[in-house]
Design a protein around this motif. Structure first.
Motif, PDB file in Angstrom:
ATOM      1  N   THR A  37       0.846  -1.196   0.000  1.00  0.00           N
ATOM      2  CA  THR A  37       0.000   0.000   0.000  1.00  0.00           C
ATOM      3  C   THR A  37       0.878   1.241   0.000  1.00  0.00           C
ATOM      4  O   THR A  37       0.567   2.233  -0.648  1.00  0.00           O
ATOM      5  CB  THR A  37      -0.920   0.018   1.242  1.00  0.00           C
ATOM      6  OG1 THR A  37      -1.625  -1.218   1.294  1.00  0.00           O
ATOM      7  CG2 THR A  37      -1.919   1.163   1.175  1.00  0.00           C
ATOM      8  N   GLY A  38       2.002   1.163   0.725  1.00  0.00           N
ATOM      9  CA  GLY A  38       2.816   2.360   0.918  1.00  0.00           C
ATOM     10  C   GLY A  38       3.751   2.689  -0.219  1.00  0.00           C
ATOM     11  O   GLY A  38       3.827   3.842  -0.641  1.00  0.00           O
ATOM     12  N   GLN A  82      -4.063   7.177   4.427  1.00  0.00           N
ATOM     13  CA  GLN A  82      -4.616   5.832   4.621  1.00  0.00           C
ATOM     14  C   GLN A  82      -4.229   5.283   5.997  1.00  0.00           C
ATOM     15  O   GLN A  82      -5.023   4.644   6.676  1.00  0.00           O
ATOM     16  CB  GLN A  82      -4.141   4.902   3.495  1.00  0.00           C
ATOM     17  CG  GLN A  82      -4.804   5.237   2.154  1.00  0.00           C
ATOM     18  CD  GLN A  82      -4.141   4.558   0.959  1.00  0.00           C
ATOM     19  OE1 GLN A  82      -2.940   4.347   0.938  1.00  0.00           O
ATOM     20  NE2 GLN A  82      -4.941   4.233  -0.056  1.00  0.00           N
ATOM     21  N   SER A 141      -6.774   6.407  -3.601  1.00  0.00           N
ATOM     22  CA  SER A 141      -6.593   7.076  -2.318  1.00  0.00           C
ATOM     23  C   SER A 141      -7.805   6.754  -1.459  1.00  0.00           C
ATOM     24  O   SER A 141      -8.887   6.463  -1.979  1.00  0.00           O
ATOM     25  CB  SER A 141      -6.429   8.588  -2.516  1.00  0.00           C
ATOM     26  OG  SER A 141      -7.439   9.090  -3.358  1.00  0.00           O
ATOM     27  N   GLN A 199      -1.049  10.375  -0.032  1.00  0.00           N
ATOM     28  CA  GLN A 199      -1.982   9.242  -0.128  1.00  0.00           C
ATOM     29  C   GLN A 199      -1.794   8.210   0.989  1.00  0.00           C
ATOM     30  O   GLN A 199      -2.737   7.864   1.692  1.00  0.00           O
ATOM     31  CB  GLN A 199      -1.812   8.573  -1.493  1.00  0.00           C
ATOM     32  CG  GLN A 199      -2.748   7.400  -1.729  1.00  0.00           C
ATOM     33  CD  GLN A 199      -2.601   6.837  -3.143  1.00  0.00           C
ATOM     34  OE1 GLN A 199      -2.646   7.584  -4.114  1.00  0.00           O
ATOM     35  NE2 GLN A 199      -2.419   5.536  -3.266  1.00  0.00           N
ATOM     36  N   PHE A 200      -0.571   7.730   1.173  1.00  0.00           N
ATOM     37  CA  PHE A 200      -0.361   6.654   2.149  1.00  0.00           C
ATOM     38  C   PHE A 200      -0.520   7.152   3.579  1.00  0.00           C
ATOM     39  O   PHE A 200      -1.120   6.492   4.425  1.00  0.00           O
ATOM     40  CB  PHE A 200       1.022   6.019   1.968  1.00  0.00           C
ATOM     41  CG  PHE A 200       1.320   4.943   2.972  1.00  0.00           C
ATOM     42  CD1 PHE A 200       0.539   3.798   3.038  1.00  0.00           C
ATOM     43  CD2 PHE A 200       2.374   5.067   3.864  1.00  0.00           C
ATOM     44  CE1 PHE A 200       0.803   2.795   3.973  1.00  0.00           C
ATOM     45  CE2 PHE A 200       2.651   4.074   4.806  1.00  0.00           C
ATOM     46  CZ  PHE A 200       1.859   2.937   4.854  1.00  0.00           C
ATOM     47  N   GLU A 201      -0.001   8.326   3.868  1.00  0.00           N
ATOM     48  CA  GLU A 201      -0.115   8.835   5.232  1.00  0.00           C
ATOM     49  C   GLU A 201      -1.583   8.961   5.618  1.00  0.00           C
ATOM     50  O   GLU A 201      -1.982   8.637   6.728  1.00  0.00           O
ATOM     51  CB  GLU A 201       0.582  10.189   5.361  1.00  0.00           C
ATOM     52  CG  GLU A 201       0.765  10.600   6.810  1.00  0.00           C
ATOM     53  CD  GLU A 201       0.718  12.110   7.031  1.00  0.00           C
ATOM     54  OE1 GLU A 201       0.923  12.856   6.063  1.00  0.00           O
ATOM     55  OE2 GLU A 201       0.468  12.508   8.174  1.00  0.00           O
ATOM     56  N   PHE A 205       8.125  -0.196   6.771  1.00  0.00           N
ATOM     57  CA  PHE A 205       8.100   0.958   5.870  1.00  0.00           C
ATOM     58  C   PHE A 205       9.511   1.519   5.690  1.00  0.00           C
ATOM     59  O   PHE A 205       9.950   1.809   4.578  1.00  0.00           O
ATOM     60  CB  PHE A 205       7.150   2.036   6.406  1.00  0.00           C
ATOM     61  CG  PHE A 205       7.060   3.234   5.522  1.00  0.00           C
ATOM     62  CD1 PHE A 205       6.243   3.221   4.398  1.00  0.00           C
ATOM     63  CD2 PHE A 205       7.814   4.380   5.774  1.00  0.00           C
ATOM     64  CE1 PHE A 205       6.175   4.322   3.552  1.00  0.00           C
ATOM     65  CE2 PHE A 205       7.753   5.483   4.937  1.00  0.00           C
ATOM     66  CZ  PHE A 205       6.931   5.451   3.826  1.00  0.00           C
ATOM     67  N   ASN A 233       3.559   1.737  -5.319  1.00  0.00           N
ATOM     68  CA  ASN A 233       3.010   2.708  -6.269  1.00  0.00           C
ATOM     69  C   ASN A 233       4.066   3.536  -6.984  1.00  0.00           C
ATOM     70  O   ASN A 233       3.942   3.828  -8.164  1.00  0.00           O
ATOM     71  CB  ASN A 233       2.160   3.723  -5.496  1.00  0.00           C
ATOM     72  CG  ASN A 233       0.804   3.173  -5.169  1.00  0.00           C
ATOM     73  OD1 ASN A 233       0.175   2.574  -6.020  1.00  0.00           O
ATOM     74  ND2 ASN A 233       0.376   3.360  -3.940  1.00  0.00           N
ATOM     75  N   VAL A 248       3.035   8.891  -1.267  1.00  0.00           N
ATOM     76  CA  VAL A 248       3.336   8.472   0.108  1.00  0.00           C
ATOM     77  C   VAL A 248       2.898   9.524   1.120  1.00  0.00           C
ATOM     78  O   VAL A 248       2.104   9.264   2.009  1.00  0.00           O
ATOM     79  CB  VAL A 248       4.832   8.143   0.266  1.00  0.00           C
ATOM     80  CG1 VAL A 248       5.131   7.741   1.700  1.00  0.00           C
ATOM     81  CG2 VAL A 248       5.213   7.015  -0.691  1.00  0.00           C
TER      82      VAL A 248
END
Ligand SMILES: [Fe+2]
Ligand SMILES: [Fe+2]
Ligand SMILES: [Zn+2]
Lengths: 501, 88, 103
Positions: A198-199, A305, C85, A301-303, A262, A202, A298
């Motif tokens: 997920t992190g 999530q 997202s 978007q990832f933070e 991570f 991408n 990251v």
């Protein structure tokens, strides 16, 4: 014949837990393979995957994905794209396939562990698809470069890299073995599905595709985004695991697993993605800088999530933001200087315009990383190319296995963070790599870096040629050299473009 | 063994390096050994008008330079000890 | 520094990342139709299209079928869904991207 809607039968089909009668549950699901957190089985049975798929749907969709990727490859094969490609671009492909192809098989084994040992029946179901996904990724990323081996022997590393003791392989394998291969099913899911897939996948698989398409390599751009469509699905295995752990008082454990993984994967992927994006693509083909991709995928978007599933950003976030400005720049420099150790031909790629671009994207680049290249450019412009080839060895991090470097020039940031443990001295690149060691010294303490092996007699005699041979350089293929034969330095012949004043 | 592997932090160098030094080396010789693979390759001398000095690396950079004539043996360096190589 | 991301971007954006192509074009149209109350932001990065809106988005199978003029299985979107997202929910008749927390 009309088929039942999936939602009418799905819940029944996925409830495959039973009460074992021939063995104890602890034998069926040994805690060190299944769940060391001691969460009740009934809790795991509430696992509800957000991305649902039936086997029938899976096979249909995957067939379509494969047909797409292989037909694009077949259609473009006659275009002689690779025969005429920029050698620095080919280096990106060599590095990518060598690092990634066999790692996909490792990911396949990780998913197999979840398939067998997860106590959550729905997770076993999703991991089965994940396992098949990773098998596809391994096969397709060996098949695609195979045709290129006749073009250039360095492409053989797609298959060979993981079987060598090249330092870059050791770095990649150490991280992946830690995150994917040596953990119980639940921790693997946190580390692999959430932190890694997920992190960070991408940036490699989507970010690089934009640059690859700009280069005209639609085969590769199409391949990696096709792979990423699998990742987007099976990465979702991690989310319900986090929810269940938080609900059962294991939030701190989940957070630590994600923080460890991570960071570990970041240290490796910054090299894989960051270096080609910011140094190897011709300026006019660059979509955005690595840092801009990191911010999109990251930091934004990832933070978000991470917060949404109930966790926090890793404790080292400030250090991570600084590393985005630093790590891949230092390693581009180091890898170029020690280029005969790697299986691709890196380009310096630093003409005056490229430096302006870097200074604009990374303010302060010229005063730090740029000073390093000033010395190299001066050597190249004054007939001392031999002085651009590094001698000796850098110190290597006992966690990430990457040379310990940091901003230089007008700053003095390179520093070794040490830890004494059971009479041995360990060296780390950052406080974060040292913290990872401290979380579980027993797991990490017996591993030797390539530098440790020079002193414990494993690389014997410890001569320059023998170190290269040990790493497979000159064995599997010839080692790296500058991809462009130093052509990029000619940009400084233009009046008014002195590198160093 | 008469030699020891030090980990060198040369001022303004982006890399840290593994440097083998002989037990009989003076600190001036240690500094020269640390500068040899770096200066002129990937970095410049931090200030050619001044001698390079050697101190033990500490977290707060508060170490003081060891005497230039002191030997490695006298300094008591051990395997993988970190040293700063810098101008005062 | 993030020139491509204005500082004013909401913290609550969610939506799909689609591979560029016919399905992405149809999906963008469907998403706009299925989320009439939302301001849908579409960023085209050539190999991928980022589609987002405050609080998330939904896409319905029925709308895709109308636009494509053929039967459409929701799973077909997976071929072109390279990421997203926010969080995801899947169903035979729709896919939805959403956020639990409002920041
Ligand atoms: Fe994969
Ligand atoms: Fe994966
Ligand atoms: Zn490290």
């Amino acid at each position: 014949m009309a088929l039942l809607d999936r939602s009418r039968w799905y819940d029944i089909a996925r409830s495959t837990n039973w009460t074992p009668s021939y063995v104890a549950e602890s034998e069926l699901f040994p805690p060190d393979q299944s769940d060391p957190y001691g969460i009740p089985t009934a809790e795991w049975e509430t696992f509800d995957e957000p991305y649902k798929v039936s086997y029938r749907e899976y096979v249909n969709v995957q067939r379509e994905k494969d047909a797409g990727a292989y037909s694009v490859k077949a259609a473009l094969m006659r275009s002689q794209y690779y025969e005429n490609a920029d050698p620095a671009y080919l280096s990106l492909l060599k590095m990518h396939y060598g690092a990634i192809a066999l790692s996909e098989y490792a990911a396949c084994q990780s998913d197999a562990r979840m398939t067998r040992f997860s106590k959550a029946p729905s997770m076993r179901n999703m991991a089965t698809f994940g396992m098949l996904d990773e098998l596809r990724h391994g096969q397709i990323q060996l098949y695609f470069p195979h045709q290129l081996v006749t073009l250039d022997r360095q492409f053989d590393w797609a298959h060979e890299a993981h079987h060598t003791r090249n330092w870059a392989t050791l770095a990649g394998r150490h991280a992946l073995d830690d995150v994917m291969m040596t953990r119980d099913a639940m921790t693997t899911s946190l580390m692999l599905n959430f932190a890694f897939e997920t992190g960070l996948t991408n940036v490699q698989m989507i970010g690089l595709s934009a640059d690859a398409a700009n280069m005209g390599d639609f085969t590769f751009a199409n391949l990696i985004t096709s792979i990423q469509s699998d990742e987007a699905r099976h990465a979702q295995i991690g989310t319900p695991v986090i929810e269940i752990m938080i609900r059962n008082g294991k939030k701190a454990e989940a957070q630590q697993a994600i923080d460890v993984a991570f960071w570990r994967i970041w240290r490796v992927f910054a090299l894989l993605t960051g270096i080609p994006m910011d140094y190897w693509f011709p300026l006019e083909k660059r979509d955005r800088s690595f840092k801009e991709y990191m911010h999109e995928f990251v930091i934004t978007q990832f933070e978000r999530q991470l917060l949404d599933v109930g966790l926090q950003r890793p404790w080292y976030w400030e250090q991570f933001l600084d590393d985005i400005e630093t790590h891949h720049h230092c390693q581009q420099a180091g890898i170029w200087s020690w280029r005969n150790t790697v299986w691709w031909n890196p380009t310096g790629g630093l003409g005056p315009d490229e430096r302006d671009w870097l200074e604009q994207k990374y303010p302060g680049w010229n005063a730090t990383h740029g000073k390093y290249w000033d010395v190299i450019i001066d050597n190249l412009r004054n007939g001392r190319p031999e002085k651009t080839e590094a001698v000796g060895m850098p110190a290597i991090c006992n966690m990430c296995q990457i040379p310990i470097s940091n901003k230089g020039g007008t700053q003095w940031k390179a520093r070794i963070y040490q830890r004494e443990h059971e009479g041995r001295r360990y060296n780390f690149c950052t406080p974060v790599c040292r913290w990872v060691f401290d979380t579980e010294p027993k797991r990490y303490k017996d591993w030797n870096t390539i530098v440790d092996r020079l002193y414990n007699g494993e690389i014997n005699p410890p001569t320059a040629e023998n170190i290269l041979r040990y790493m497979g350089s000159g064995v599997v293929s010839e080692g790296g050299r500058d991809a462009h034969g130093y052509d990029w330095v000619k940009g400084y012949d233009r009046p008014g473009t002195e590198a160093a004043e | 063994m008469a030699s020891v592997a030090l980990l060198s932090r040369l001022q303004f160098d982006a890399h840290t390096r593994v440097i083998d030094v002989d037990a009989k080396f003076t600190m001036d010789q240690v500094a020269a050994a640390c500068a040899a693979p770096a200066v002129g390759y990937q970095t410049t001398h931090p200030d050619p008008s001044k001698p390079l000095r050697v101190r033990r690396t500490t977290d707060d950079d508060s170490g003081i330079a060891l005497p230039r004539a002191m030997t490695v043996a006298a300094a008591g360096f051990t395997h993988f000890e970190c040293v700063d190589v810098y101008v005062e | 520094m993030t020139a491509s991301k204005p500082a004013t971007r909401s913290k609550n954006m969610a939506g799909p990342l689609l591979r560029g192509g016919e399905i992405a074009v149809a999906a963008c149209e469907a998403i706009q139709e299925d989320n009439p109350e939302k301001q849908v932001v579409i960023e085209d990065h050539r190999t991928y299209v980022r589609v987002e809106a405050e609080g998330g988005l939904i896409i319905r199978r029925k709308t895709m079928e109308e636009i494509l003029g053929r039967p459409f299985r929701m799973q077909e979107l997976e071929v072109n869904l390279t990421g997203f997202s926010g969080q995801i929910e899947t169903d035979e008749n729709y896919m939805r991207w959403y956020l639990k927390l409002d920041l």
